[in-house]
Design a protein around this motif. Structure first.
Motif, PDB file in Angstrom:
ATOM      1  N   GLN A 166       0.678  -1.299  -0.098  1.00 30.07           N
ATOM      2  CA  GLN A 166       0.096  -0.050  -0.035  1.00 30.07           C
ATOM      3  C   GLN A 166       0.544   1.195  -0.160  1.00 30.07           C
ATOM      4  O   GLN A 166       0.478   2.130  -0.502  1.00 30.07           O
ATOM      5  N   LEU A 167       1.944   1.224   0.739  1.00 31.24           N
ATOM      6  CA  LEU A 167       3.027   2.415   0.637  1.00 31.24           C
ATOM      7  C   LEU A 167       3.365   2.562  -0.457  1.00 31.24           C
ATOM      8  O   LEU A 167       3.706   3.540  -1.160  1.00 31.24           O
ATOM      9  N   LYS A 168       3.961   1.583  -1.322  1.00 33.85           N
ATOM     10  CA  LYS A 168       4.616   1.663  -2.689  1.00 33.85           C
ATOM     11  C   LYS A 168       3.544   2.065  -3.648  1.00 33.85           C
ATOM     12  O   LYS A 168       3.897   2.795  -4.654  1.00 33.85           O
ATOM     13  N   ASP A 169       2.161   1.660  -3.707  1.00 33.86           N
ATOM     14  CA  ASP A 169       1.161   2.264  -4.461  1.00 33.86           C
ATOM     15  C   ASP A 169       0.669   3.714  -4.201  1.00 33.86           C
ATOM     16  O   ASP A 169      -0.040   4.469  -5.190  1.00 33.86           O
ATOM     17  N   LEU A 170       1.337   4.409  -3.243  1.00 34.23           N
ATOM     18  CA  LEU A 170       0.946   5.837  -3.007  1.00 34.23           C
ATOM     19  C   LEU A 170       1.160   6.852  -4.200  1.00 34.23           C
ATOM     20  O   LEU A 170       2.401   6.296  -4.586  1.00 34.23           O
ATOM     21  N   ALA A 171       0.671   7.757  -4.620  1.00 32.59           N
ATOM     22  CA  ALA A 171       0.923   8.753  -5.928  1.00 32.59           C
ATOM     23  C   ALA A 171       1.863   9.837  -5.378  1.00 32.59           C
ATOM     24  O   ALA A 171       2.027   9.824  -4.096  1.00 32.59           O
ATOM     25  N   ALA A 172       2.459  10.358  -6.354  1.00 32.58           N
ATOM     26  CA  ALA A 172       3.283  11.314  -6.050  1.00 32.58           C
ATOM     27  C   ALA A 172       2.465  12.591  -5.743  1.00 32.58           C
ATOM     28  O   ALA A 172       1.108  12.542  -6.039  1.00 32.58           O
ATOM     29  N   PRO A 173       2.919  13.477  -4.793  1.00 29.87           N
ATOM     30  CA  PRO A 173       4.067  13.571  -4.338  1.00 29.87           C
ATOM     31  C   PRO A 173       4.720  12.906  -3.340  1.00 29.87           C
ATOM     32  O   PRO A 173       5.705  12.884  -2.771  1.00 29.87           O
ATOM     33  N   ALA A 174       4.148  11.603  -3.056  1.00 26.74           N
ATOM     34  CA  ALA A 174       4.664  10.729  -2.163  1.00 26.74           C
ATOM     35  C   ALA A 174       5.887   9.801  -2.413  1.00 26.74           C
ATOM     36  O   ALA A 174       5.857   9.255  -3.542  1.00 26.74           O
ATOM     37  N   ARG A 175       6.835   9.676  -1.664  1.00 27.70           N
ATOM     38  CA  ARG A 175       8.042   8.995  -2.081  1.00 27.70           C
ATOM     39  C   ARG A 175       8.277   7.879  -1.053  1.00 27.70           C
ATOM     40  O   ARG A 175       8.385   8.531   0.012  1.00 27.70           O
ATOM     41  N   LEU A 176       8.545   6.823  -1.077  1.00 27.31           N
ATOM     42  CA  LEU A 176       8.749   5.581  -0.127  1.00 27.31           C
ATOM     43  C   LEU A 176      10.110   5.417  -0.205  1.00 27.31           C
ATOM     44  O   LEU A 176      10.935   5.340  -1.158  1.00 27.31           O
ATOM     45  N   SER A 177      10.871   5.501   1.236  1.00 33.06           N
ATOM     46  CA  SER A 177      12.297   5.136   1.357  1.00 33.06           C
ATOM     47  C   SER A 177      12.500   4.268   2.506  1.00 33.06           C
ATOM     48  O   SER A 177      11.307   3.910   3.301  1.00 33.06           O
ATOM     49  N   SER A 178      13.558   3.900   2.932  1.00 37.22           N
ATOM     50  CA  SER A 178      13.754   3.069   4.058  1.00 37.22           C
ATOM     51  C   SER A 178      14.822   3.621   5.033  1.00 37.22           C
ATOM     52  O   SER A 178      15.936   4.428   4.544  1.00 37.22           O
ATOM     53  N   LEU A 179      14.476   3.940   6.247  1.00 35.94           N
ATOM     54  CA  LEU A 179      15.420   4.533   7.072  1.00 35.94           C
ATOM     55  C   LEU A 179      16.457   3.252   7.717  1.00 35.94           C
ATOM     56  O   LEU A 179      17.487   3.945   8.275  1.00 35.94           O
ATOM     57  N   GLY A 180      16.194   2.143   7.410  1.00 40.86           N
ATOM     58  CA  GLY A 180      17.277   1.194   7.728  1.00 40.86           C
ATOM     59  C   GLY A 180      16.452  -0.314   7.782  1.00 40.86           C
ATOM     60  O   GLY A 180      15.254  -0.264   7.454  1.00 40.86           O
ATOM     61  N   LYS A 181      17.022  -1.070   8.170  1.00 41.87           N
ATOM     62  CA  LYS A 181      16.850  -2.465   8.117  1.00 41.87           C
ATOM     63  C   LYS A 181      16.473  -2.813   9.535  1.00 41.87           C
ATOM     64  O   LYS A 181      17.751  -2.683  10.400  1.00 41.87           O
ATOM     65  N   THR A 182      15.649  -3.644  10.035  1.00 46.95           N
ATOM     66  CA  THR A 182      15.368  -4.433  11.462  1.00 46.95           C
ATOM     67  C   THR A 182      16.342  -5.663  11.450  1.00 46.95           C
ATOM     68  O   THR A 182      16.573  -6.030  10.325  1.00 46.95           O
TER      69      THR A 182
END
Length: 145
Positions: free
Chosen positions: A31-47
């Motif tokens: 669902q986060l990957k499907d967000l439309a621009a101007p939203a951008r998904l990134s990672s703060l790190g790995k667990t």
């Protein structure tokens, strides 16, 4: 009193599946990957469990040079409602007119401890506030026993 407690335990519903309506890590990620621009998904790190700690940045231009608001969901891992609300906030904001974000950036961290939250979606279904880091709970200098 003990009879009442026993009766309540016997009548309590047994969980043989996660609570319907809550998103596990994979569904949340989709669902986060499907967000439309101007939203951008990134990672703060790995667990420790190998899951990304998601960060959604909603903004135009140079987002880190504008005033910002941070929305953090599920600060306490067993409270899954927080990540559901943070996801809905991101979805609604992503549908706003991009001009709305010319002067403002919104950062959303929907689930800062995904390993602990994921316990609700695996048997045995249990509340777990901590992540996968091994701890020395009994203070005998041994961890993870």
């Amino acid at each position: 009193m003990p009879r009442l407690l026993l009766a309540l335990l016997l009548l309590a519903p047994r969980l043989d599946a996660p609570i319907d309506g809550y998103t596990d890590f994979d569904a949340l990620t989709k669902q986060l990957k499907d967000l439309a621009a101007p939203a951008r998904l990134s990672s703060l790190g790995k667990t420790l469990g190998g899951r990304d700690i998601h960060l959604v940045t909603i903004g135009t231009g140079k987002p880190d040079e504008k005033p910002a608001i941070l929305v953090v969901g599920t600060v306490h891992a067993p409270h899954l409602l927080g990540s559901e609300l943070a996801l809905r906030v991101a979805q609604r904001l992503a549908k706003q007119d991009a001009a709305f974000f010319d002067r403002l950036t919104v950062y959303v961290i929907p689930r800062p401890s995904p390993d602990a939250a994921e316990r609700f979606f695996r048997k045995p279904f249990a509340e777990r506030p901590g992540n996968d880091r091994k701890t020395n709970d009994d203070r005998d200098l041994e961890t993870g026993e």
